[in-house]
Design a protein around this motif. Structure first.
Motif, PDB file in Angstrom:
ATOM      1  N   ASP A 279       0.801  -1.222   0.000  1.00  0.00           N
ATOM      2  CA  ASP A 279       0.000   0.000   0.000  1.00  0.00           C
ATOM      3  C   ASP A 279       0.842   1.284   0.000  1.00  0.00           C
ATOM      4  OD1 ASP A 279       1.016  -0.226   2.502  1.00  0.00           O
ATOM      5  OD2 ASP A 279      -0.907  -0.268   3.535  1.00  0.00           O
ATOM      6  N   GLY A 280       2.110   1.234  -0.346  1.00  0.00           N
ATOM      7  CA  GLY A 280       2.919   2.441  -0.472  1.00  0.00           C
ATOM      8  C   GLY A 280       3.506   2.945   0.830  1.00  0.00           C
ATOM      9  N   LYS A 281       3.647   2.109   1.859  1.00  0.00           N
ATOM     10  CA  LYS A 281       4.227   2.545   3.119  1.00  0.00           C
ATOM     11  C   LYS A 281       5.748   2.579   3.070  1.00  0.00           C
ATOM     12  CE  LYS A 281       0.609   1.164   6.285  1.00  0.00           C
ATOM     13  NZ  LYS A 281       0.273   0.380   7.457  1.00  0.00           N
ATOM     14  N   SER A 282       6.351   1.931   2.091  1.00  0.00           N
ATOM     15  CA  SER A 282       7.806   1.891   1.977  1.00  0.00           C
ATOM     16  C   SER A 282       8.321   3.116   1.239  1.00  0.00           C
ATOM     17  CB  SER A 282       8.243   0.638   1.224  1.00  0.00           C
ATOM     18  OG  SER A 282       7.794  -0.516   1.884  1.00  0.00           O
ATOM     19  N   VAL A 283       9.550   3.506   1.554  1.00  0.00           N
ATOM     20  CA  VAL A 283      10.209   4.622   0.907  1.00  0.00           C
ATOM     21  C   VAL A 283      11.579   4.134   0.458  1.00  0.00           C
ATOM     22  CG1 VAL A 283      11.123   6.952   1.229  1.00  0.00           C
ATOM     23  CG2 VAL A 283       9.007   6.286   2.368  1.00  0.00           C
ATOM     24  N   CYS A 284      11.962   4.479  -0.793  1.00  0.00           N
ATOM     25  CA  CYS A 284      13.239   4.033  -1.348  1.00  0.00           C
ATOM     26  C   CYS A 284      14.119   5.224  -1.676  1.00  0.00           C
ATOM     27  CB  CYS A 284      13.014   3.225  -2.629  1.00  0.00           C
ATOM     28  SG  CYS A 284      12.187   1.666  -2.346  1.00  0.00           S
ATOM     29  N   VAL A 285      15.445   5.001  -1.551  1.00  0.00           N
ATOM     30  CA  VAL A 285      16.435   5.999  -1.926  1.00  0.00           C
ATOM     31  C   VAL A 285      17.701   5.258  -2.333  1.00  0.00           C
ATOM     32  CG1 VAL A 285      17.355   6.312   0.409  1.00  0.00           C
ATOM     33  CG2 VAL A 285      17.511   8.169  -1.230  1.00  0.00           C
ATOM     34  N   GLU A 286      18.429   5.821  -3.283  1.00  0.00           N
ATOM     35  CA  GLU A 286      19.695   5.226  -3.681  1.00  0.00           C
ATOM     36  C   GLU A 286      20.769   5.598  -2.657  1.00  0.00           C
ATOM     37  OE1 GLU A 286      20.600   6.433  -7.665  1.00  0.00           O
ATOM     38  OE2 GLU A 286      19.373   4.821  -8.506  1.00  0.00           O
ATOM     39  N   PHE A 287      21.709   4.698  -2.468  1.00  0.00           N
ATOM     40  CA  PHE A 287      22.772   4.901  -1.476  1.00  0.00           C
ATOM     41  C   PHE A 287      23.574   6.172  -1.761  1.00  0.00           C
ATOM     42  CE2 PHE A 287      27.225   4.079  -0.129  1.00  0.00           C
ATOM     43  CZ  PHE A 287      27.023   4.175   1.235  1.00  0.00           C
TER      44      PHE A 287
ATOM     45  N   LYS B  21      31.167   2.729  -5.495  1.00  0.00           N
ATOM     46  CA  LYS B  21      30.858   1.413  -6.065  1.00  0.00           C
ATOM     47  C   LYS B  21      29.376   1.080  -5.946  1.00  0.00           C
ATOM     48  CE  LYS B  21      31.611  -3.396  -5.101  1.00  0.00           C
ATOM     49  NZ  LYS B  21      31.886  -4.240  -3.971  1.00  0.00           N
ATOM     50  N   ASP B  22      28.768   1.384  -4.801  1.00  0.00           N
ATOM     51  CA  ASP B  22      27.380   1.000  -4.540  1.00  0.00           C
ATOM     52  C   ASP B  22      26.424   2.191  -4.547  1.00  0.00           C
ATOM     53  OD1 ASP B  22      28.002  -1.738  -4.184  1.00  0.00           O
ATOM     54  OD2 ASP B  22      28.687  -1.342  -2.140  1.00  0.00           O
ATOM     55  N   ASP B  23      26.744   3.241  -5.286  1.00  0.00           N
ATOM     56  CA  ASP B  23      25.897   4.436  -5.296  1.00  0.00           C
ATOM     57  C   ASP B  23      24.490   4.164  -5.820  1.00  0.00           C
ATOM     58  OD1 ASP B  23      27.782   6.005  -4.142  1.00  0.00           O
ATOM     59  OD2 ASP B  23      28.386   7.048  -5.984  1.00  0.00           O
ATOM     60  N   HIS B  24      24.310   3.124  -6.654  1.00  0.00           N
ATOM     61  CA  HIS B  24      22.992   2.849  -7.240  1.00  0.00           C
ATOM     62  C   HIS B  24      22.232   1.758  -6.494  1.00  0.00           C
ATOM     63  CE1 HIS B  24      23.783   5.631 -10.428  1.00  0.00           C
ATOM     64  NE2 HIS B  24      24.954   5.034 -10.659  1.00  0.00           N
ATOM     65  N   VAL B  25      22.762   1.280  -5.370  1.00  0.00           N
ATOM     66  CA  VAL B  25      22.029   0.287  -4.573  1.00  0.00           C
ATOM     67  C   VAL B  25      20.844   0.979  -3.909  1.00  0.00           C
ATOM     68  CG1 VAL B  25      22.172  -1.207  -2.544  1.00  0.00           C
ATOM     69  CG2 VAL B  25      24.073  -1.140  -4.158  1.00  0.00           C
ATOM     70  N   VAL B  26      19.686   0.357  -4.020  1.00  0.00           N
ATOM     71  CA  VAL B  26      18.454   0.934  -3.484  1.00  0.00           C
ATOM     72  C   VAL B  26      18.293   0.501  -2.021  1.00  0.00           C
ATOM     73  CG1 VAL B  26      15.949   1.018  -3.688  1.00  0.00           C
ATOM     74  CG2 VAL B  26      17.377   0.979  -5.736  1.00  0.00           C
ATOM     75  N   ILE B  27      18.079   1.501  -1.167  1.00  0.00           N
ATOM     76  CA  ILE B  27      17.800   1.266   0.243  1.00  0.00           C
ATOM     77  C   ILE B  27      16.324   1.539   0.456  1.00  0.00           C
ATOM     78  CG2 ILE B  27      18.290   2.025   2.592  1.00  0.00           C
ATOM     79  CD1 ILE B  27      21.064   2.889   1.506  1.00  0.00           C
ATOM     80  N   THR B  28      15.642   0.555   1.028  1.00  0.00           N
ATOM     81  CA  THR B  28      14.198   0.668   1.229  1.00  0.00           C
ATOM     82  C   THR B  28      13.884   0.766   2.710  1.00  0.00           C
ATOM     83  OG1 THR B  28      13.841  -0.687  -0.733  1.00  0.00           O
ATOM     84  CG2 THR B  28      11.965  -0.398   0.750  1.00  0.00           C
ATOM     85  N   LEU B  29      13.209   1.835   3.084  1.00  0.00           N
ATOM     86  CA  LEU B  29      12.751   2.014   4.458  1.00  0.00           C
ATOM     87  C   LEU B  29      11.410   1.299   4.575  1.00  0.00           C
ATOM     88  CD1 LEU B  29      13.098   3.480   7.212  1.00  0.00           C
ATOM     89  CD2 LEU B  29      11.811   5.374   6.225  1.00  0.00           C
TER      90      LEU B  29
END
Length: 179
Positions: free
Chosen positions: A123-131, A169-177
Motif C-alpha cells: 500500500d505504499g508505506k515503503s520509501v526508497c532511496v539510492e545509497f 561502487k554502490d551508489d545505485h544500490v536501493v535502500i528501502t525504508l
C-alpha cells in the motif's frame, strides 16, 4: 690538631636507635635501624597484598562478586549498576537516536514505493532511496552512515542488497525504508 670533643662512634642497637631523620615535607623519612627497615618492608608487603586482592590479573585475586558462567542469562553482560552497564545504555540511546534520524532523512529525500520486502506490491508505506543520494545528504549529519544502515537493517527497519555498502561502487544500490 686540637682535642676531639666528640666521643667515639658506637653501634646502635634496636632499642637505642636514633630517631629517623626528616629532610623536609616532601621527602621520605630515612630510617637507619634494622627494625625500621623491617617495619617499612612489612608495611609495603601488606599494602601490596591488599592491592593484589583487587587486581583482576593477579592469581591472588578472589572475585568479590559471583561471576556468571557460560550459558547463564547474565553471561557476557556487565554487572548490574556498574559504569560499564551505564555506558552501554548511553551508547544504545545514542545509536537509537541516530537510527531514527536516518529513517527521517530517508523519508524526506526518498520516493514512496510499492515494495513489501518480498517483491510484491503493497500500500505504499515503503520509501526508497539510492545509497549515493543518501550518502550525499547524510554525510553532513554523521560520518557513520554505513554502520547505522547495518544496525537499522538488523532491526528490520531498512533493507538493501549486499553485506556492505561502499561509496562510489554502490551508489545505485536501493535502500528501502520499511516503516
Amino acid at each position: 690538631m686540637g682535642t676531639n670533643s666528640e666521643s667515639t662512634p658506637t653501634m646502635d642497637t634496636e632499642d637505642d636507635a636514633p630517631a629517623p631523620a626528616q629532610f623536609g615535607d616532601d621527602t621520605a623519612v630515612c630510617i637507619v635501624s634494622v627494625k625500621g627497615l623491617k617495619e617499612n618492608w612489612q608495611k609495603w608487603s601488606d599494602e601490596h597484598q591488599e592491592y593484589q586482592k583487587h587486581n583482576p590479573f593477579s592469581h591472588d585475586a578472589k572475585p568479590s562478586t559471583v561471576v556468571p558462567q557460560r550459558g547463564q542469562d547474565d553471561y557476557g553482560r556487565p554487572l548490574q549498576g556498574s559504569m560499564t552497564e551505564q555506558r552501554g545504555k548511553d551508547a544504545h540511546t545514542r545509536i537509537s537516536r541516530e537510527i531514527e534520524e536516518l529513517c527521517e532523512v530517508i523519508r524526506n529525500i526518498g520516493k514512496p514505493s510499492d515494495f513489501d520486502g518480498e517483491g510484491t506490491s503493497c500500500d505504499g508505506k515503503s520509501v526508497c532511496v539510492e545509497f549515493g543520494k543518501l550518502f550525499e545528504h547524510y554525510v553532513t549529519i554523521s560520518n557513520k552512515l554505513v554502520g547505522i544502515l547495518l544496525r537499522a537493517r538488523k532491526q528490520r527497519l531498512v533493507i538493501f542488497e549486499g553485506e556492505m555498502l561502499w561509496q562510489g561502487k554502490d551508489d545505485h544500490v536501493v535502500i528501502t525504508l520499511l516503516q
